[in-house]
Design an enzyme around this catalytic site. Structure first.
Site, mmCIF file in Angstrom:
data_model
loop_
_atom_site.group_PDB
_atom_site.id
_atom_site.type_symbol
_atom_site.label_atom_id
_atom_site.label_comp_id
_atom_site.label_asym_id
_atom_site.label_seq_id
_atom_site.Cartn_x
_atom_site.Cartn_y
_atom_site.Cartn_z
ATOM 1 N N GLU A 217 0.848 -1.192 0.000
ATOM 2 C CA GLU A 217 0.000 0.000 0.000
ATOM 3 C C GLU A 217 0.883 1.242 0.000
ATOM 4 O O GLU A 217 2.001 1.214 0.509
ATOM 5 C CB GLU A 217 -0.881 0.014 1.263
ATOM 6 C CG GLU A 217 -1.807 -1.181 1.378
ATOM 7 C CD GLU A 217 -2.409 -1.295 2.779
ATOM 8 O OE1 GLU A 217 -3.212 -0.432 3.146
ATOM 9 O OE2 GLU A 217 -2.041 -2.237 3.505
ATOM 10 N N LYS B 270 2.468 4.594 1.173
ATOM 11 C CA LYS B 270 2.696 5.186 2.483
ATOM 12 C C LYS B 270 2.462 6.686 2.339
ATOM 13 O O LYS B 270 3.298 7.413 1.817
ATOM 14 C CB LYS B 270 4.137 4.902 2.928
ATOM 15 C CG LYS B 270 4.396 5.211 4.373
ATOM 16 C CD LYS B 270 5.699 4.552 4.814
ATOM 17 C CE LYS B 270 5.966 4.847 6.274
ATOM 18 N NZ LYS B 270 6.234 6.265 6.519
ATOM 19 N N ASP C 196 2.164 10.524 3.022
ATOM 20 C CA ASP C 196 2.952 11.442 3.837
ATOM 21 C C ASP C 196 2.021 12.440 4.514
ATOM 22 O O ASP C 196 1.865 13.576 4.077
ATOM 23 C CB ASP C 196 3.958 12.162 2.948
ATOM 24 C CG ASP C 196 5.077 12.780 3.755
ATOM 25 O OD1 ASP C 196 5.134 12.523 4.977
ATOM 26 O OD2 ASP C 196 5.885 13.517 3.176
ATOM 27 N N TYR D 3 -6.825 2.821 6.344
ATOM 28 C CA TYR D 3 -6.257 1.567 5.842
ATOM 29 C C TYR D 3 -6.261 0.411 6.835
ATOM 30 O O TYR D 3 -5.816 -0.678 6.523
ATOM 31 C CB TYR D 3 -4.825 1.794 5.337
ATOM 32 C CG TYR D 3 -3.918 2.410 6.369
ATOM 33 C CD1 TYR D 3 -3.395 1.643 7.394
ATOM 34 C CD2 TYR D 3 -3.592 3.759 6.320
ATOM 35 C CE1 TYR D 3 -2.579 2.210 8.357
ATOM 36 C CE2 TYR D 3 -2.765 4.335 7.271
ATOM 37 C CZ TYR D 3 -2.270 3.549 8.290
ATOM 38 O OH TYR D 3 -1.471 4.118 9.235
ATOM 39 N N LYS E 224 11.261 2.515 1.927
ATOM 40 C CA LYS E 224 11.472 3.961 1.813
ATOM 41 C C LYS E 224 12.064 4.286 0.445
ATOM 42 O O LYS E 224 13.002 3.626 0.015
ATOM 43 C CB LYS E 224 12.444 4.435 2.898
ATOM 44 C CG LYS E 224 11.902 4.241 4.299
ATOM 45 C CD LYS E 224 11.040 5.421 4.666
ATOM 46 C CE LYS E 224 10.727 5.376 6.146
ATOM 47 N NZ LYS E 224 10.136 6.582 6.646
ATOM 48 N N CYS F 133 34.384 41.106 2.179
ATOM 49 C CA CYS F 133 33.077 40.807 2.746
ATOM 50 C C CYS F 133 31.993 41.591 1.997
ATOM 51 O O CYS F 133 32.115 42.811 1.862
ATOM 52 C CB CYS F 133 33.056 41.195 4.228
ATOM 53 S SG CYS F 133 31.423 41.200 4.964
ATOM 54 N N CYS G 218 30.520 44.408 4.629
ATOM 55 C CA CYS G 218 31.252 45.547 5.188
ATOM 56 C C CYS G 218 32.491 45.926 4.382
ATOM 57 O O CYS G 218 33.133 46.934 4.656
ATOM 58 C CB CYS G 218 31.651 45.267 6.632
ATOM 59 S SG CYS G 218 32.963 44.052 6.805
ATOM 60 N N CYS H 235 34.998 36.971 7.265
ATOM 61 C CA CYS H 235 35.169 38.414 7.192
ATOM 62 C C CYS H 235 36.035 38.827 8.383
ATOM 63 O O CYS H 235 35.855 38.350 9.494
ATOM 64 C CB CYS H 235 33.806 39.090 7.278
ATOM 65 S SG CYS H 235 33.863 40.813 7.782
ATOM 66 N N CYS I 136 31.679 44.671 11.420
ATOM 67 C CA CYS I 136 30.887 44.217 10.281
ATOM 68 C C CYS I 136 29.400 44.207 10.656
ATOM 69 O O CYS I 136 29.005 43.495 11.560
ATOM 70 C CB CYS I 136 31.329 42.818 9.864
ATOM 71 S SG CYS I 136 30.357 42.157 8.512
#
Ligand SMILES: [Zn+2]
Length: 670
Positions: free
Chosen positions: A114, A116, A118, A223, A310, A404, A407, A420, A426
């Site tokens: 069957e 599965k 979610d 089910y 799975k 960076c 800054c 940085c 900064c």
């Protein structure tokens, strides 16, 4: 009564019953007696039965089951909802098959496979044909009683033609279309989006306003017949048929066969699962014969006659529209792939982390590339590879920035990460650091959230935690968009935060590796910030929860002159730097504990944390100095030694009582 009068009476009855339901379920204030209710219901049922053309899907006869006395409380399952063992490959399924054949001593076994779904597992309990309880799976033993919301799931029958006690189980879910529509609406309304349809379904069932549940248009697949006094069947496939005949929505996409047939079904679904209208995360394979199921029985955790196959992680192609760089609170530059949004693994994904420069170069990921994206369950999405054949001719190798992006400071490479060097200057680090400082688990300065921190930093009002405590009403009230009232509120919240105590303050500093719980334990053990600042490596490591890296991180932080200045200034401004956590018991302060044995339901590490959180010390060997030995199952030689030395021995129950279990939970969640 002529048909017009009947119609009017039906409408009248429905109104009365709807109001009664609302008063009972939503307002918790019954306005008519149970017998009156039953009488109206009986009359309406009869009228609808005699005039089927007047039946309406939202008539109270269709949406109301028995009146449950509990609203959103715990519901203890009559039989636990077990989890299933997992199969991650077809080989695993064949191994399962061999095990089953051996146990049943049969050459051929018929299986049923069957889908599965979610969604959210639920149990539905009927009594004499009336739905009386709808409950979530919870921990398997007890779930939440969500009957009031289950009643609003349209395709779940509220009355059935099955006598006696009857329980079924299934899955409530949100289909993909409803999920997309819901998120689009939420986006327009500025509400947070649901991550995936499963969250959407869970969020809709596990909330108090059942009108919301109704609007979410949830669906169900039932089910399993868990028990019944009257229904008789010999195979799981017959159970599905019976459920369907009795008005339940069942999933007809199942197959019967031997293990190779089942594997073929799984192979087909791996390909087709994205074309279904709802999310599935695997295939459940069960021995079809009920007699065989009973013969095989259960392990402690799961049935021996069933397994969940799975799916391998879902993969999808999408396009890297851009690569952006975000600068974290610690100054690390993290590249992100901005993707063409795509539904994968049950959630919409538009970004994927690219971790660091090496990762990008190794996979040679470029802007404009088509990539294979992979997502397994709740794991974050990752880029598997670039499809080089689809690369645009103009693409260029990605160049990591040398300054960076926030800054403009130079960046340095440390191990794999690029940082940085702007540190405290900064804004990226500053803003995030300040947001962390005022956050709920830290100083909890209500009203001074992300938005205002950014604003105040931009306006040059604040650049360190100290500046926050120097803010005046006038500083704030002159800013555009802020009036006297907001200014007052903010100042008041800042004032209140001064007494948050040592734990939240330490956490607020944002010292790497020092989380909320760690900060509490430090506060409890050192009592004042001065003592913590003066602590040696040995003293820090004496606390079981503190490891080498945490100790290093603390020492580095307290060595930094700028940090010490900030702490001194904060102290001068009246911020409490002592531990005064009143909600924790003081019984363990100064006491030494030795924990021995196993404690079902508790992790040893967790118990150690608890001891330290309450000011006690956890030690590993029993001596005369030991105050208590906390003994669990199979305690061994430490218990013997404790008895010899005459040390007090206590059990987990007594221990929890000592510290007040309830308070401990609060302590954790804060
Ligand atoms: Zn920077």
């Amino acid at each position: 009564m002529n048909i017009k009068e009947i119609k009017l009476r039906i409408e009248e009855l429905r109104k009365i019953l709807e109001k009664a339901n609302a008063d009972y379920y939503e307002k918790d204030m019954p306005t008519i007696t149970d017998s009156e209710y039953d009488q109206y219901m009986k009359e309406l049922l009869q009228l609808e039965k005699d005039n089927p053309e007047l039946i309406s899907q939202d008539s109270p006869t269709k949406i109301v089951g028995g009146k449950v006395s509990e609203k959103f409380h715990s519901y203890r399952h009559r039989y636990p909802l077990l989890s299933l063992g997992n199969a991650f490959s077809y080989e695993d399924l064949r191994t399962f098959d061999n095990r089953v054949k051996k146990a049943l001593n049969k050459a051929d076994v018929e299986y049923i496979a069957e889908l599965k779904i979610d969604g959210l597992s639920i149990a539905l309990i009927f009594k004499d044909g009336l739905l009386i309880v709808g409950a979530t799976r919870g921990d398997g033993d007890s779930g939440e009683n969500v009957t009031h919301n289950i009643l609003k799931v349209e395709d779940i029958p509220k009355t059935i033609d099955v006598a006696g006690e009857f329980e079924v189980r299934g899955e409530v879910f949100m289909d993909n279309k409803t999920f997309d529509d819901l998120n689009e609406t939420r986006l327009n309304e500025g509400l947070p989006l649901f991550r995936n349809p499963r969250n959407g379904a869970a969020g809709s069932i596990r909330q108090l306003n059942s009108d919301v549940t109704r609007e979410r248009h949830l669906k169900s697949f039932i089910y399993e017949i868990t028990y019944s006094n009257v229904l008789d069947y010999k195979k799981q496939s017959d159970a599905i048929k019976l459920l369907n005949n009795n008005g339940f929505n069942t999933n007809e996409r199942f197959v019967l066969g031997n293990i190779e047939d089942i594997i073929e079904f799984c192979e087909k679904l791996v390909v087709e699962r994205n074309n279904l209208e709802y999310g599935i995360d695997g295939v459940v394979v069960k021995v079809n014969s009920l007699a065989d199921q009973i013969e095989m029985g259960y392990t402690e955790k799961s049935p021996r006659w069933a397994i969940a196959f799975k799916f391998p992680p879902e993969q999808k192609e999408t396009i890297v529209e851009n690569i952006t760089i975000s600068v974290g609170r610690t100054g690390v530059l993290t590249p992100m792939a901005e993707l063409k949004e795509t539904l994968i693994g049950g959630s919409m994904v538009k970004r994927a982390t690219l971790h660091n420069e090496d990762y990008i170069l190794e996979k040679d990921i470029r802007v404009g590339d088509t990539i294979v994206l992979q997502k397994a369950g709740d794991v974050i999405p990752e880029v598997v590879r670039v499809i080089v054949e689809k690369r645009p001719y103009y693409s260029e190798v990605f160049k990591f920035p040398v300054v960076c992006p926030v800054c403009g400071s130079e960046v340095i490479k440390l191990d794999a990460s690029i940082k940085c060097t702007g540190e405290l200057y900064c804004p990226a680090q500053l803003i995030k650091g300040l947001i962390h400082f005022v956050s709920r688990d830290a100083m909890n300065i209500d009203g001074l959230g992300e938005k205002y921190i950014e604003y105040f930093v931009k306006e040059g009002l604040i650049s360190t935690p100290v500046d926050i405590y120097k803010l005046t009403k006038d500083d704030i009230s002159v800013l555009e968009g802020l009036g006297e009232k907001s200014a007052n509120n903010i100042i008041e919240a800042i004032e209140t935060s001064k007494t948050r105590g040592l734990g939240p303050l330490i956490y607020g500093f944002g010292i790497p590796l020092i989380g909320n719980k760690g900060a509490k334990i430090l506060a409890k053990n050192f009592k004042t910030v001065d003592r913590l600042m003066a602590a040696t490596s040995e003293e820090l490591l004496a606390i079981e929860t503190v490891g080498d890296k945490m100790a290093d991180s603390l020492l580095t932080f307290f060595k930094e002159k700028r940090n010490l200045e900030i702490i001194t200034d904060l102290k001068y401004l009246g911020i409490v730097m002592e531990d005064d956590t009143k909600n924790l018991s003081e019984d363990l302060v100064g006491k030494t504990f030795v924990i021995t044995g196993s404690f079902p339901g508790y992790d040893r590490k967790e118990l150690t944390n608890l001891v330290e959180l309450h000011g006690g010390k956890a030690s590993s060997s029993v001596s005369k100095k030991t105050s208590f030995v906390l003994a669990g199952n199979e305690p061994g030689s430490k218990l013997t030694k404790a008895r010899e030395l005459g040390v007090d021995v206590i059990e987990i129950k007594e221990f929890l009582k000592k510290i007040g279990e309830r308070q401990v939970e609060d302590g954790y969640n804060n």
